[in-house]
Design a protein around this motif. Sequence first.
Motif, PDB file in Angstrom:
ATOM      1  N   GLU A 149       0.943  -1.063   0.126  1.00 23.77           N
ATOM      2  CA  GLU A 149       0.089  -0.208   0.145  1.00 23.77           C
ATOM      3  C   GLU A 149       0.875   1.415   0.005  1.00 23.77           C
ATOM      4  OE1 GLU A 149      -3.985   0.056   2.283  1.00 23.77           O
ATOM      5  OE2 GLU A 149      -2.882  -1.443   3.267  1.00 23.77           O
ATOM      6  N   ALA A 150       0.372   2.233  -0.777  1.00 22.11           N
ATOM      7  CA  ALA A 150       1.198   3.452  -0.502  1.00 22.11           C
ATOM      8  C   ALA A 150       1.083   4.283   0.561  1.00 22.11           C
ATOM      9  CB  ALA A 150       0.541   4.426  -1.795  1.00 22.11           C
ATOM     10  N   ARG A 151       2.257   4.687   1.161  1.00 17.24           N
ATOM     11  CA  ARG A 151       2.509   5.223   2.529  1.00 17.24           C
ATOM     12  C   ARG A 151       3.290   6.481   2.231  1.00 17.24           C
ATOM     13  NH1 ARG A 151      -1.332   2.943   3.757  1.00 17.24           N
ATOM     14  NH2 ARG A 151      -1.702   1.380   5.310  1.00 17.24           N
ATOM     15  N   PRO A 152       3.380   7.591   3.121  1.00 20.93           N
ATOM     16  CA  PRO A 152       4.262   8.726   3.047  1.00 20.93           C
ATOM     17  C   PRO A 152       5.711   8.306   3.121  1.00 20.93           C
ATOM     18  CG  PRO A 152       2.429   9.323   4.463  1.00 20.93           C
ATOM     19  CD  PRO A 152       2.131   7.642   4.116  1.00 20.93           C
ATOM     20  N   LEU A 153       6.477   8.437   2.324  1.00 17.91           N
ATOM     21  CA  LEU A 153       7.979   8.606   2.340  1.00 17.91           C
ATOM     22  C   LEU A 153       8.544   9.948   2.333  1.00 17.91           C
ATOM     23  CD1 LEU A 153       9.993   6.140   2.543  1.00 17.91           C
ATOM     24  CD2 LEU A 153      10.184   6.259   0.127  1.00 17.91           C
ATOM     25  N   GLY A 154       8.856  10.446   3.447  1.00 18.34           N
ATOM     26  CA  GLY A 154       9.363  12.063   3.451  1.00 18.34           C
ATOM     27  C   GLY A 154       8.392  12.803   3.030  1.00 18.34           C
ATOM     28  N   ARG A 155       8.779  13.498   1.814  1.00 20.68           N
ATOM     29  CA  ARG A 155       7.715  14.387   1.307  1.00 20.68           C
ATOM     30  C   ARG A 155       7.106  13.842  -0.017  1.00 20.68           C
ATOM     31  NH1 ARG A 155      11.246  19.671  -0.289  1.00 20.68           N
ATOM     32  NH2 ARG A 155      12.723  17.825  -0.778  1.00 20.68           N
ATOM     33  N   LYS A 156       7.315  12.561  -0.173  1.00 17.31           N
ATOM     34  CA  LYS A 156       6.682  12.000  -1.397  1.00 17.31           C
ATOM     35  C   LYS A 156       5.964  10.400  -0.762  1.00 17.31           C
ATOM     36  CE  LYS A 156       9.938  13.811  -4.948  1.00 17.31           C
ATOM     37  NZ  LYS A 156      10.853  13.520  -5.803  1.00 17.31           N
ATOM     38  N   ARG A 157       5.844   9.580  -1.622  1.00 17.90           N
ATOM     39  CA  ARG A 157       5.354   8.302  -1.192  1.00 17.90           C
ATOM     40  C   ARG A 157       6.020   7.109  -1.632  1.00 17.90           C
ATOM     41  NH1 ARG A 157       0.094   8.544  -4.411  1.00 17.90           N
ATOM     42  NH2 ARG A 157       1.464   9.765  -5.790  1.00 17.90           N
ATOM     43  N   GLY A 158       5.835   6.038  -1.076  1.00 15.31           N
ATOM     44  CA  GLY A 158       6.382   4.827  -1.293  1.00 15.31           C
ATOM     45  C   GLY A 158       5.656   3.594  -1.106  1.00 15.31           C
ATOM     46  N   TRP A 159       5.956   2.228  -1.597  1.00 18.64           N
ATOM     47  CA  TRP A 159       5.331   1.394  -1.139  1.00 18.64           C
ATOM     48  C   TRP A 159       5.955   0.487   0.150  1.00 18.64           C
ATOM     49  CZ3 TRP A 159       0.962   0.826  -3.745  1.00 18.64           C
ATOM     50  CH2 TRP A 159       0.773   1.289  -5.087  1.00 18.64           C
ATOM     51  N   LYS A 160       4.815   0.309   0.947  1.00 19.69           N
ATOM     52  CA  LYS A 160       4.758  -0.288   2.278  1.00 19.69           C
ATOM     53  C   LYS A 160       4.253  -1.865   2.136  1.00 19.69           C
ATOM     54  CE  LYS A 160       4.483  -0.562   7.306  1.00 19.69           C
ATOM     55  NZ  LYS A 160       5.828  -0.843   7.334  1.00 19.69           N
ATOM     56  N   SER A 161       5.162  -2.809   2.232  1.00 16.44           N
ATOM     57  CA  SER A 161       4.641  -4.253   1.766  1.00 16.44           C
ATOM     58  C   SER A 161       4.173  -4.689   3.145  1.00 16.44           C
ATOM     59  CB  SER A 161       5.754  -5.103   1.366  1.00 16.44           C
ATOM     60  OG  SER A 161       6.336  -4.536   0.226  1.00 16.44           O
ATOM     61  N   SER A 162       2.922  -5.633   3.040  1.00 15.85           N
ATOM     62  CA  SER A 162       2.470  -6.108   4.214  1.00 15.85           C
ATOM     63  C   SER A 162       3.169  -7.588   4.182  1.00 15.85           C
ATOM     64  CB  SER A 162       1.233  -6.539   4.263  1.00 15.85           C
ATOM     65  OG  SER A 162       0.490  -5.105   3.991  1.00 15.85           O
ATOM     66  N   TYR A 163       3.086  -8.469   5.360  1.00  9.55           N
ATOM     67  CA  TYR A 163       3.661  -9.743   5.273  1.00  9.55           C
ATOM     68  C   TYR A 163       2.893 -10.604   4.131  1.00  9.55           C
ATOM     69  CZ  TYR A 163       6.219  -9.264   9.521  1.00  9.55           C
ATOM     70  OH  TYR A 163       6.952  -8.851  10.665  1.00  9.55           O
ATOM     71  N   PRO A 164       3.507 -11.468   3.521  1.00  5.20           N
ATOM     72  CA  PRO A 164       2.915 -12.224   2.132  1.00  5.20           C
ATOM     73  C   PRO A 164       2.059 -13.112   3.208  1.00  5.20           C
ATOM     74  CG  PRO A 164       5.441 -12.900   2.275  1.00  5.20           C
ATOM     75  CD  PRO A 164       5.356 -11.652   3.230  1.00  5.20           C
ATOM     76  N   VAL A 165       1.020 -13.755   2.290  1.00  2.00           N
ATOM     77  CA  VAL A 165       0.148 -14.797   2.922  1.00  2.00           C
ATOM     78  C   VAL A 165       0.105 -15.891   1.926  1.00  2.00           C
ATOM     79  CG1 VAL A 165      -2.182 -15.131   3.618  1.00  2.00           C
ATOM     80  CG2 VAL A 165      -1.239 -12.947   4.076  1.00  2.00           C
ATOM     81  N   VAL A 166       0.328 -17.063   2.443  1.00  2.87           N
ATOM     82  CA  VAL A 166       0.176 -18.116   1.666  1.00  2.87           C
ATOM     83  C   VAL A 166      -1.482 -18.831   1.917  1.00  2.87           C
ATOM     84  CG1 VAL A 166       1.079 -20.612   1.196  1.00  2.87           C
ATOM     85  CG2 VAL A 166       2.468 -18.590   1.380  1.00  2.87           C
ATOM     86  N   GLN A 167      -2.054 -19.097   0.792  1.00  3.05           N
ATOM     87  CA  GLN A 167      -3.312 -19.665   1.019  1.00  3.05           C
ATOM     88  C   GLN A 167      -3.342 -21.032  -0.004  1.00  3.05           C
ATOM     89  OE1 GLN A 167      -7.060 -18.929  -1.609  1.00  3.05           O
ATOM     90  NE2 GLN A 167      -7.680 -17.620   0.084  1.00  3.05           N
ATOM     91  N   TRP A 168      -3.697 -22.099   1.007  1.00  7.36           N
ATOM     92  CA  TRP A 168      -3.967 -23.310   0.477  1.00  7.36           C
ATOM     93  C   TRP A 168      -5.529 -23.717   0.522  1.00  7.36           C
ATOM     94  CZ3 TRP A 168      -4.084 -28.505   3.244  1.00  7.36           C
ATOM     95  CH2 TRP A 168      -4.484 -29.551   2.334  1.00  7.36           C
ATOM     96  N   SER A 169      -6.255 -24.036  -0.608  1.00 10.11           N
ATOM     97  CA  SER A 169      -7.558 -24.320  -0.638  1.00 10.11           C
ATOM     98  C   SER A 169      -7.557 -25.804  -1.388  1.00 10.11           C
ATOM     99  CB  SER A 169      -8.497 -23.098  -1.250  1.00 10.11           C
ATOM    100  OG  SER A 169      -7.658 -22.993  -2.738  1.00 10.11           O
ATOM    101  N   VAL A 170      -8.420 -26.344  -0.563  1.00 11.84           N
ATOM    102  CA  VAL A 170      -8.716 -27.891  -1.275  1.00 11.84           C
ATOM    103  C   VAL A 170      -9.970 -28.350  -0.974  1.00 11.84           C
ATOM    104  CG1 VAL A 170      -7.800 -29.122   0.760  1.00 11.84           C
ATOM    105  CG2 VAL A 170      -7.503 -30.125  -1.337  1.00 11.84           C
ATOM    106  N   THR A 171     -10.599 -29.256  -1.800  1.00 10.11           N
ATOM    107  CA  THR A 171     -11.782 -30.148  -1.305  1.00 10.11           C
ATOM    108  C   THR A 171     -11.451 -31.310  -0.764  1.00 10.11           C
ATOM    109  OG1 THR A 171     -12.995 -28.945  -2.874  1.00 10.11           O
ATOM    110  CG2 THR A 171     -13.811 -30.836  -2.115  1.00 10.11           C
ATOM    111  N   ARG A 172     -11.812 -31.605   0.428  1.00  5.91           N
ATOM    112  CA  ARG A 172     -11.501 -32.854   0.953  1.00  5.91           C
ATOM    113  C   ARG A 172     -11.977 -34.064   0.310  1.00  5.91           C
ATOM    114  NH1 ARG A 172     -10.070 -37.097   2.866  1.00  5.91           N
ATOM    115  NH2 ARG A 172     -10.486 -37.773   5.042  1.00  5.91           N
TER     116      ARG A 172
END
Length: 392
Positions: free
Chosen positions: A369-392
């Motif tokens: 997500e874009a966040r303030p970086l000094g007088r400008k903006r930069g991208w701040k990353s969240s922790y990556p999420v791994v999703q496993w989906s399966v039908t039993r």
Amino acid sequence: MGEWLSIIGIGEDGPDGLSAASLRALTAAEVVFGGSRHLGLIDHPQRRPWPIPFSIEPVLMLRGRQVAVLASGDPFWHGAGGVLTARLERGEWRAFPAPSAMALAAARLGWREEETLRVGLHAAPLHSLRRHLAPGLRAIVTLRDGTSAGELAQWLAAEGFGDTRLTLMERLGGSSERIRVTTAADFALTGVDPLVIAALEIAGDGPVIPRCSGVPDDLFDHDGQITKRPVRALALSALAPRRGEMLWDIGAGSGSIGIEWMLCDPTTRCIAIERDPGRALRCQTNAARLGVGLDVRAGAAQDMLATLCDPDAVFVGGGADAELLDMLWKRLPRGVRLVIHAVTLETEALLSVWHRDHGGNLMRVELSEARPLGRKRGWKSSYPVVQWSVTR
């Protein structure tokens, strides 16, 4: 046995509003059951009030005799009709519906019924209306009694919809009919009759719950343990809620996944399992505020799995380990949809092994997500999420 029971809808105008067929059925009945208000509208030698607490057994005991049951308006809208016919064969009864209170209210206001929300708040908490609140909505709701009208107005104002136009209609269809109009914020009506129905024209600037997956995070109270909106939308898409289905939300946190599951359809159900008592209480509070009946269980999932009813889908939002996955895989019936999220390297490695052994879909999601970086903006990353989906 043949047709022996007549289920007759009656309004506040009594016999004057009954059709010729309803009057014939009423005249032919040896015994007539109904509430005291309904029985007071007719003249019949064998009038029997419903027992308290309510039971249909006295009617069923007369099976084979000519019996009539009186109900308000349409007997199959929150009425005795559905309760009775569930115990009878199709050829045993005949129904004679009258205009429902909903139909009478729409007729007084000139509203199209197909464009109007109808909710039975006489049998549900006010919060069950919350998911529907949006400016421009027209709704007709039944109320428990006269005091409920003021409670409804107060609740609407507290939710940010105090500008809602509220039309109270008392004893519709009878000689004592009364219609009064106010707004939720200005409600000061007194002497409201217990037989009341309310029409709402929603207005105000309260938060609206979106109809799609991924409602705003600020609708949930949380301590940081929440599946954030974009990731929640992906989880709900994989869980694929369907009408009447049951979800287990394991490691519920704020309850956001289970609550959104239930917001998808009023017939869905969810058991939310949360080890932390404070978070379990927060789940209940969030669910009540957003108008869903989340079943929250405080404790460890491993201690509960054997006692729970079978789910249609399961979400594990945090804390998945080998022991829990082994227990789930053995416990779940075939066809159950399982979605698990991982944010730690250890859980990610575990899901990789299970994906290799059992298939399904393994996806890694990285968001910035874009966040303030000094007088400008930069991208701040969240922790990556791994999703496993399966039908039993």
